[in-house]
Design a protein around this motif. Structure first.
Motif, PDB file in Angstrom:
ATOM      1  N   MET A  76       7.282  -4.758   4.345  1.00 22.19           N
ATOM      2  CA  MET A  76       6.838  -3.357   4.324  1.00 22.19           C
ATOM      3  C   MET A  76       7.978  -2.423   4.712  1.00 22.19           C
ATOM      4  O   MET A  76       8.158  -1.358   4.111  1.00 22.19           O
ATOM      5  CB  MET A  76       5.658  -3.186   5.290  1.00 22.19           C
ATOM      6  CG  MET A  76       4.391  -3.910   4.840  1.00 22.19           C
ATOM      7  SD  MET A  76       3.096  -3.934   6.115  1.00 22.19           S
ATOM      8  CE  MET A  76       2.762  -2.188   6.269  1.00 22.19           C
ATOM      9  N   ILE A  77       8.770  -2.836   5.725  1.00 21.47           N
ATOM     10  CA  ILE A  77       9.917  -2.018   6.140  1.00 21.47           C
ATOM     11  C   ILE A  77      10.922  -1.902   4.996  1.00 21.47           C
ATOM     12  O   ILE A  77      11.449  -0.821   4.715  1.00 21.47           O
ATOM     13  CB  ILE A  77      10.582  -2.626   7.391  1.00 21.47           C
ATOM     14  CG1 ILE A  77       9.657  -2.500   8.602  1.00 21.47           C
ATOM     15  CG2 ILE A  77      11.930  -1.944   7.666  1.00 21.47           C
ATOM     16  CD1 ILE A  77      10.147  -3.247   9.833  1.00 21.47           C
TER      17      ILE A  77
ATOM     18  N   GLU B 229       3.916  -9.726   6.909  1.00 18.38           N
ATOM     19  CA  GLU B 229       4.380  -8.818   5.858  1.00 18.38           C
ATOM     20  C   GLU B 229       5.174  -7.636   6.399  1.00 18.38           C
ATOM     21  O   GLU B 229       5.595  -6.761   5.644  1.00 18.38           O
ATOM     22  CB  GLU B 229       3.176  -8.291   5.068  1.00 18.38           C
ATOM     23  CG  GLU B 229       2.382  -9.375   4.366  1.00 18.38           C
ATOM     24  CD  GLU B 229       1.188  -8.808   3.619  1.00 18.38           C
ATOM     25  OE1 GLU B 229       0.948  -7.588   3.744  1.00 18.38           O
ATOM     26  OE2 GLU B 229       0.512  -9.576   2.923  1.00 18.38           O
ATOM     27  N   TYR B 230       5.420  -7.600   7.701  1.00 16.69           N
ATOM     28  CA  TYR B 230       6.010  -6.397   8.292  1.00 16.69           C
ATOM     29  C   TYR B 230       7.428  -6.124   7.786  1.00 16.69           C
ATOM     30  O   TYR B 230       7.790  -4.983   7.479  1.00 16.69           O
ATOM     31  CB  TYR B 230       5.991  -6.503   9.811  1.00 16.69           C
ATOM     32  CG  TYR B 230       4.587  -6.499  10.385  1.00 16.69           C
ATOM     33  CD1 TYR B 230       3.693  -5.484  10.059  1.00 16.69           C
ATOM     34  CD2 TYR B 230       4.154  -7.513  11.234  1.00 16.69           C
ATOM     35  CE1 TYR B 230       2.411  -5.481  10.568  1.00 16.69           C
ATOM     36  CE2 TYR B 230       2.870  -7.523  11.750  1.00 16.69           C
ATOM     37  CZ  TYR B 230       1.996  -6.495  11.404  1.00 16.69           C
ATOM     38  OH  TYR B 230       0.729  -6.493  11.898  1.00 16.69           O
ATOM     39  N   TRP B 231       8.274  -7.163   7.728  1.00 20.33           N
ATOM     40  CA  TRP B 231       9.641  -6.937   7.251  1.00 20.33           C
ATOM     41  C   TRP B 231       9.638  -6.484   5.793  1.00 20.33           C
ATOM     42  O   TRP B 231      10.434  -5.622   5.403  1.00 20.33           O
ATOM     43  CB  TRP B 231      10.485  -8.212   7.408  1.00 20.33           C
ATOM     44  CG  TRP B 231      10.899  -8.482   8.812  1.00 20.33           C
ATOM     45  CD1 TRP B 231      10.511  -9.528   9.607  1.00 20.33           C
ATOM     46  CD2 TRP B 231      11.788  -7.686   9.606  1.00 20.33           C
ATOM     47  NE1 TRP B 231      11.087  -9.436  10.852  1.00 20.33           N
ATOM     48  CE2 TRP B 231      11.890  -8.304  10.873  1.00 20.33           C
ATOM     49  CE3 TRP B 231      12.510  -6.506   9.387  1.00 20.33           C
ATOM     50  CZ2 TRP B 231      12.671  -7.816  11.907  1.00 20.33           C
ATOM     51  CZ3 TRP B 231      13.297  -5.995  10.405  1.00 20.33           C
ATOM     52  CH2 TRP B 231      13.364  -6.638  11.649  1.00 20.33           C
TER      53      TRP B 231
ATOM     54  N   SER C 237       7.329 -12.579  10.593  1.00 22.40           N
ATOM     55  CA  SER C 237       6.347 -11.634  11.167  1.00 22.40           C
ATOM     56  C   SER C 237       5.351 -11.171  10.115  1.00 22.40           C
ATOM     57  O   SER C 237       5.021  -9.980  10.021  1.00 22.40           O
ATOM     58  CB  SER C 237       7.074 -10.429  11.773  1.00 22.40           C
ATOM     59  OG  SER C 237       7.975 -10.830  12.776  1.00 22.40           O
TER      60      SER C 237
ATOM     61  N   HIS D 236      10.125 -13.755   6.787  1.00 25.62           N
ATOM     62  CA  HIS D 236       8.674 -14.001   6.744  1.00 25.62           C
ATOM     63  C   HIS D 236       8.122 -14.415   8.103  1.00 25.62           C
ATOM     64  O   HIS D 236       6.972 -14.868   8.200  1.00 25.62           O
ATOM     65  CB  HIS D 236       8.368 -15.082   5.706  1.00 25.62           C
ATOM     66  CG  HIS D 236       8.818 -14.728   4.320  1.00 25.62           C
ATOM     67  ND1 HIS D 236       8.223 -13.745   3.572  1.00 25.62           N
ATOM     68  CD2 HIS D 236       9.845 -15.226   3.566  1.00 25.62           C
ATOM     69  CE1 HIS D 236       8.826 -13.642   2.402  1.00 25.62           C
ATOM     70  NE2 HIS D 236       9.824 -14.529   2.375  1.00 25.62           N
TER      71      HIS D 236
ATOM     72  N   CYS E  50       9.504   0.452   2.175  1.00 28.18           N
ATOM     73  CA  CYS E  50       9.535   1.861   2.589  1.00 28.18           C
ATOM     74  C   CYS E  50      10.973   2.390   2.630  1.00 28.18           C
ATOM     75  O   CYS E  50      11.241   3.525   2.218  1.00 28.18           O
ATOM     76  CB  CYS E  50       8.875   2.030   3.952  1.00 28.18           C
ATOM     77  SG  CYS E  50       7.091   1.743   3.944  1.00 28.18           S
TER      78      CYS E  50
END
Length: 359
Positions: free
Chosen positions: A184-185, A180-182, A178, A176, A188
């Motif tokens: 989202m990765i 929500e980026y991790w 960064s 957490h 996906c």
């Protein structure tokens, strides 16, 4: 455009017939004649003949016997039988075994024989064209096989690396860090991995020949629950399997069917449900395995029940890939199985399956 050269071999023990045939048709076809079956065989070994005409009544062998003797070694030339008498049993036997294209009575009518040769050559061309197309399709299919497996492995290698990095980030408590980026990765990556696996399942289901082996439903279901329940450890499983007799079936397709249904039952639970339940009931009978997989999840709208097995269908209430249930239906079709579904938004969904016991 010049007409194709049609090569015709005529075998007859009467030289007058050979001469008459050659004189009558030499301008239209490339003619080869033989006074015996043995001489005809020598010509076949050296000349790519399109049409073979043989007299039925010859001293050493009949026309029917000659045609039967060359079916395996020279399967392509089209065979026409000339007969001066009616031998119904021999003709019927030859026709039934595919040894002759047609028969013509002697003395022949030039126009009838000419049309028969032309039609026989058309049949020869169709046979060769079909074989070439089959060979071309087999080559394309082999290339597609290699491409599918290659691309799936090439895609999964960097994908597994990316998922591994996400797991390392989680272990170091940086997931957490960064925003929500991790997340989202991770989402996906999981979605891409899911699509790759479903593509491979669909492809294998369509390509593999049925291979029936003994199935132990208790161990199979336990393995599938362990495999798919990692996504939601809050889901409780109620399992009842009655298998007192052997069951023989296609292990790959049965695993695909149960795996997709169990995975869906876990995935489409209600987020606010306090008691998530997946109920698996299996009863193995002499002729069939009856399977029921139920959940108390979000359910399926009535107007969508007839469409859920359609490729890439997605309802408004769940946002899956549209592949899982399609693959389930395709796999069941391969093993002559049946599936029905009942569902509502309050109580969840129940799938009932019947899979034949091929024992």
């Amino acid at each position: 455009m010049n007409a194709p050269t049609i090569r015709v071999l005529y075998i007859d023990d009467e030289e007058n017939n050979l001469n008459a045939f050659k004189a009558g048709f030499r301008r239209q076809y490339e003619i080869y004649t033989a006074i015996s079956a043995a001489d005809g065989l020598k010509i076949l070994e050296n000349v790519p003949v399109h049409v073979i005409i043989a007299d039925q009544k010859m001293p050493q062998t009949t026309g029917v016997e000659f045609f039967k003797s060359i079916v395996k070694t020279f399967p392509d030339p089209i065979r026409i039988l000339l007969t001066g008498y009616t031998d119904i049993e021999a003709l019927a036997d030859a026709i039934n075994h595919g040894d002759i294209y047609r028969y013509i009575t002697k003395p022949w009518n030039d126009l009838e024989l000419h049309n028969s040769i032309k039609n026989a050559y058309d049949a020869y061309k169709a046979k060769i064209d079909l074989r070439d197309k089959v060979a071309e399709l087999e080559k394309t299919n082999d290339e597609l096989n290699r491409f599918i497996y290659s691309i799936s492995h090439e895609l999964r290698a960097p994908l597994v690396s990316a998922m591994g990095i996400v797991n390392v980030v989680k272990m170091e408590n940086l997931f957490h860090s960064s925003g929500e980026y991790w997340g989202m990765i991770e989402t996906c990556s999981n979605k891409l991995d899911y699509y790759i696996q479903k593509t491979l399942q669909y492809y294998k289901n369509n390509k593999l020949v049925n291979e029936n082996t003994p199935i132990d439903f208790k161990s199979l279901v336990a393995e599938l629950i362990e495999l798919y329940s990692y996504t939601d450890r809050e889901t409780n499983f109620k399992v009842n399997i009655e298998q007192d007799i052997p069951f023989i079936g296609d292990a790959f397709r049965i695993e695909v069917i149960l795996g997709n249904l169990i995975s869906n039952a876990i995935t489409y639970q209600k987020e606010d449900e306090q008691h998530k339940i997946v109920d698996i009931q299996i009863q193995v009978k002499k002729d069939v395995a009856e399977i029921s997989i139920s959940d108390n999840g979000m359910g399926i709208l009535n107007e969508h029940l007839e469409k859920i097995f359609t490729q890439f269908f997605k309802s408004k209430t769940n946002h899956g890939s549209g592949l899982g249930l399609f693959i389930v239906k395709e796999a069941l079709n391969k093993i002559n199985g049946k599936i029905s579904v009942s569902s509502n938004l309050q109580d969840g969904t129940t799938f009932k399956i019947k899979i034949p016991n091929v024992k």
